[in-house]
Structures are given as C-alpha cells and as structure tokens.
Design a protein around this motif. Structure first.
Motif, PDB file in Angstrom:
ATOM      1  N   GLN A   1       0.809  -1.223   0.000  1.00 46.44           N
ATOM      2  CA  GLN A   1       0.000   0.000   0.000  1.00 46.44           C
ATOM      3  C   GLN A   1       0.841   1.272   0.000  1.00 46.44           C
ATOM      4  N   LEU A   2       2.036   1.257   0.616  1.00 45.21           N
ATOM      5  CA  LEU A   2       2.843   2.473   0.644  1.00 45.21           C
ATOM      6  C   LEU A   2       3.373   2.833  -0.740  1.00 45.21           C
ATOM      7  N   ASP A   3       3.531   1.840  -1.604  1.00 44.78           N
ATOM      8  CA  ASP A   3       3.900   2.125  -2.999  1.00 44.78           C
ATOM      9  C   ASP A   3       2.864   3.023  -3.662  1.00 44.78           C
ATOM     10  N   LEU A   4       1.615   2.877  -3.236  1.00 44.32           N
ATOM     11  CA  LEU A   4       0.519   3.663  -3.780  1.00 44.32           C
ATOM     12  C   LEU A   4       0.235   4.907  -2.941  1.00 44.32           C
ATOM     13  N   THR A   5       0.137   4.741  -1.629  1.00 38.84           N
ATOM     14  CA  THR A   5      -0.321   5.846  -0.788  1.00 38.84           C
ATOM     15  C   THR A   5       0.733   6.940  -0.620  1.00 38.84           C
ATOM     16  N   GLY A   6       2.030   6.584  -0.697  1.00 41.80           N
ATOM     17  CA  GLY A   6       3.064   7.619  -0.654  1.00 41.80           C
ATOM     18  C   GLY A   6       2.944   8.575  -1.831  1.00 41.80           C
ATOM     19  N   PRO A   7       3.003   8.070  -3.080  1.00 44.73           N
ATOM     20  CA  PRO A   7       2.802   8.950  -4.233  1.00 44.73           C
ATOM     21  C   PRO A   7       1.428   9.617  -4.259  1.00 44.73           C
ATOM     22  N   TYR A   8       0.400   8.892  -3.826  1.00 43.56           N
ATOM     23  CA  TYR A   8      -0.945   9.468  -3.801  1.00 43.56           C
ATOM     24  C   TYR A   8      -0.960  10.757  -2.981  1.00 43.56           C
ATOM     25  N   GLU A   9      -0.310  10.731  -1.823  1.00 44.75           N
ATOM     26  CA  GLU A   9      -0.286  11.907  -0.954  1.00 44.75           C
ATOM     27  C   GLU A   9       0.374  13.091  -1.650  1.00 44.75           C
ATOM     28  N   VAL A  10       1.426  12.830  -2.404  1.00 47.91           N
ATOM     29  CA  VAL A  10       2.100  13.899  -3.144  1.00 47.91           C
ATOM     30  C   VAL A  10       1.245  14.366  -4.318  1.00 47.91           C
ATOM     31  N   PHE A  11       0.744  13.429  -5.105  1.00 49.81           N
ATOM     32  CA  PHE A  11       0.014  13.790  -6.320  1.00 49.81           C
ATOM     33  C   PHE A  11      -1.255  14.584  -6.035  1.00 49.81           C
ATOM     34  N   THR A  12      -1.931  14.285  -4.924  1.00 49.40           N
ATOM     35  CA  THR A  12      -3.150  15.026  -4.613  1.00 49.40           C
ATOM     36  C   THR A  12      -2.869  16.474  -4.245  1.00 49.40           C
ATOM     37  N   LYS A  13      -1.596  16.811  -3.980  1.00 50.71           N
ATOM     38  CA  LYS A  13      -1.224  18.192  -3.660  1.00 50.71           C
ATOM     39  C   LYS A  13      -0.885  18.999  -4.909  1.00 50.71           C
ATOM     40  N   LEU A  14      -0.808  18.352  -6.061  1.00 53.02           N
ATOM     41  CA  LEU A  14      -0.494  19.067  -7.295  1.00 53.02           C
ATOM     42  C   LEU A  14      -1.671  19.951  -7.711  1.00 53.02           C
ATOM     43  N   PRO A  15      -1.400  21.140  -8.210  1.00 51.70           N
ATOM     44  CA  PRO A  15      -2.485  22.011  -8.669  1.00 51.70           C
ATOM     45  C   PRO A  15      -3.263  21.359  -9.814  1.00 51.70           C
ATOM     46  N   ASP A  16      -4.581  21.415  -9.717  1.00 54.58           N
ATOM     47  CA  ASP A  16      -5.467  20.942 -10.794  1.00 54.58           C
ATOM     48  C   ASP A  16      -5.269  19.471 -11.134  1.00 54.58           C
ATOM     49  N   ALA A  17      -4.862  18.675 -10.150  1.00 49.18           N
ATOM     50  CA  ALA A  17      -4.689  17.246 -10.394  1.00 49.18           C
ATOM     51  C   ALA A  17      -5.952  16.478 -10.023  1.00 49.18           C
ATOM     52  N   GLU A  18      -6.234  15.452 -10.801  1.00 46.86           N
ATOM     53  CA  GLU A  18      -7.336  14.523 -10.533  1.00 46.86           C
ATOM     54  C   GLU A  18      -6.703  13.146 -10.417  1.00 46.86           C
ATOM     55  N   VAL A  19      -6.751  12.548  -9.223  1.00 48.30           N
ATOM     56  CA  VAL A  19      -6.051  11.296  -8.970  1.00 48.30           C
ATOM     57  C   VAL A  19      -7.061  10.162  -8.825  1.00 48.30           C
ATOM     58  N   ARG A  20      -6.858   9.113  -9.602  1.00 51.08           N
ATOM     59  CA  ARG A  20      -7.771   7.972  -9.603  1.00 51.08           C
ATOM     60  C   ARG A  20      -7.041   6.701  -9.177  1.00 51.08           C
ATOM     61  N   LEU A  21      -7.803   5.805  -8.545  1.00 54.78           N
ATOM     62  CA  LEU A  21      -7.323   4.461  -8.235  1.00 54.78           C
ATOM     63  C   LEU A  21      -8.035   3.509  -9.194  1.00 54.78           C
ATOM     64  N   VAL A  22      -7.279   2.837 -10.031  1.00 56.66           N
ATOM     65  CA  VAL A  22      -7.845   2.122 -11.173  1.00 56.66           C
ATOM     66  C   VAL A  22      -7.617   0.622 -11.050  1.00 56.66           C
ATOM     67  N   TRP A  23      -8.686  -0.144 -11.248  1.00 61.87           N
ATOM     68  CA  TRP A  23      -8.587  -1.607 -11.256  1.00 61.87           C
ATOM     69  C   TRP A  23      -9.671  -2.166 -12.157  1.00 61.87           C
ATOM     70  N   LYS A  24      -9.711  -3.483 -12.274  1.00 60.76           N
ATOM     71  CA  LYS A  24     -10.661  -4.138 -13.176  1.00 60.76           C
ATOM     72  C   LYS A  24     -12.107  -3.904 -12.760  1.00 60.76           C
ATOM     73  N   THR A  25     -12.349  -3.876 -11.459  1.00 56.41           N
ATOM     74  CA  THR A  25     -13.696  -3.679 -10.918  1.00 56.41           C
ATOM     75  C   THR A  25     -13.625  -2.597  -9.842  1.00 56.41           C
TER      76      THR A  25
END
Length: 232
Positions: free
Chosen positions: A18-42
């Motif tokens: 999870q830290l592979d995902l949640t570490g970058p997620y925390e940074v990316f959500t701070k970017l101006p005008d960013a839309e961050v999605r978690l993507v999977w098959k379902t």
C-alpha cells in the motif's frame, strides 16, 4: 473555459504494497489541478499486503485517457506479469499519456507491457536485475527519469519518485512546497535500508525469506519477456 485537470491514475490490485501507492498518492493530490484515480478491473474493495482494504474509483473500462499512469508494486505484481487485461490497459494508456511511471516492482509490470525497452529504469533492489530481461537498463536510484518514463525504487522511494514527478509537471518550487507541507525530512534510525549499507547477515535473511516469491517472479518475468520476443 476551465483548463482540463491533469489526470493521474494509480493501478490498484490485490496484494499491493500500500505504501507504494499511498506515498505517491499523498504527493500527487497536492499538485495544482490534479485529478487522482485508483484504477482496477472492478470497483470491488482490494486487500493490500498486510490487510488494508482499498477501494478503486475507476475501472479499466471506464478510465479516461490519463496524463500519468503509475504502476505500484508488491507481491501482487506476480500474477500481473502475464495478465493480458492489465497489460493491455497499460499499453493503451501509455500511448496517450504524458508520463509512464512506476514505484518499486511496478516497473516489472511496465516491462511486461513492453514499455521499458531501451529505457533506464529502477525497482526494488531484490528484483533490480530482472529489468534487463525487458530490454531496460537497470539503473540505481530513488527515482530514475528517462524521457517520459519515470521509475521509483523500493517502497519508500515512492515519495522521492512522486516529488521528482511533481517537479517535472509543476516545477521545482511547487515540488519543494509539497515536500515541506509533508515535512518529508527523513532521518532513519538505522543504516539498514539498502543492501549496500545493511549487515550481510540481514541481507541474506531477507533474501532467504523472499526466496519462493522471487523464484516465482523470475519465472514469470522470463515468460513475459519471451512473449515480447526479448529473450532467446
């Protein structure tokens, strides 16, 4: 007219670190005008390594064209190395994405999709040599940038990686402001975070503990590379 958001998609899958995902997620959500999605098959909840449950918000089928696609890592990448649906999704997104990225062993999934040929790349130290089978040049670093391909090292390097990506997207000053807001100023209590510094006995024990998973991974990497006509 409002400018379109910068669309970022993080691949989510069972047994992810999870830290592979949640570490970058925390940074990316701070970017101006960013839309961050978690993507999977379902959209069903996904159980990460260690038991944390995470909920995808976008399926492969419904995912719009992303500006940045990121493949995190973890023990759960092993099945993805030969999973046609996941590899096809990554290839399709990569054709229109501005950045193709990974954290930790997610780089092997990019490799299995044929997205690392001729690129310098990094991953977790235990799987680093496997990158060569996908036509990549294994390169040591917390974050390795080669054109529009950015790969991060093992687990905690995901934060360094994401800050490097943030600088590419929004400039160094924005990335530095995000780092300061996170108080990302690491001073680990032990010099044991990489085999270059850890005691040999500790490294040997880690390798022994992961031996079965790594043997399976090596076989799947070779199978995936053969499917790409990259190995004899």
């Amino acid at each position: 007219m409002a400018e379109a958001p910068f669309r970022i998609g993080l691949l989510l899958f069972p047994n992810i670190t999870q830290l592979d995902l949640t570490g970058p997620y925390e940074v990316f959500t701070k970017l101006p005008d960013a839309e961050v999605r978690l993507v999977w098959k379902t959209l069903d909840p996904v159980t990460a390594g260690g038991g944390m449950r995470l909920i995808p918000d976008t399926t492969f089928a419904d995912c719009p064209q992303l500006d940045l696609i990121c493949a995190p890592g973890g023990a759960g990448i092993n099945p993805l190395l030969t999973d046609a649906e996941t590899l096809d999704f990554l290839r399709a997104q990569a054709r229109g994405a501005r950045y193709i990225t990974s954290v930790c062993t997610g780089a092997l999934v990019l490799g299995a999709a044929g997205l690392l040929r001729g690129k310098r790349a990094t991953t977790h130290w235990m799987s680093h040599d496997m990158l060569a089978l996908f036509g990549a040049t294994p390169t040591t670093g917390r974050a390795v940038i080669d054109g529009n391909v950015v790969t991060g090292g093992g687990v905690t390097a995901g934060i360094d990686f994401a800050l490097a990506v943030a600088a590419e997207i929004a400039g160094v000053e924005t990335a530095k402001a995000i780092q300061l807001g996170l108080e990302y100023d690491p001073h680990p209590p032990f010099a044991a975070g990489h085999p270059d510094h850890a005691e040999p006995a500790l490294v040997a024990r880690a390798i022994d503990t992961a031996a079965a998973r790594q043997a399976e991974r090596a076989a799947l990497v070779r199978r995936a590379a053969t499917a790409l006509d990259l190995t004899p």
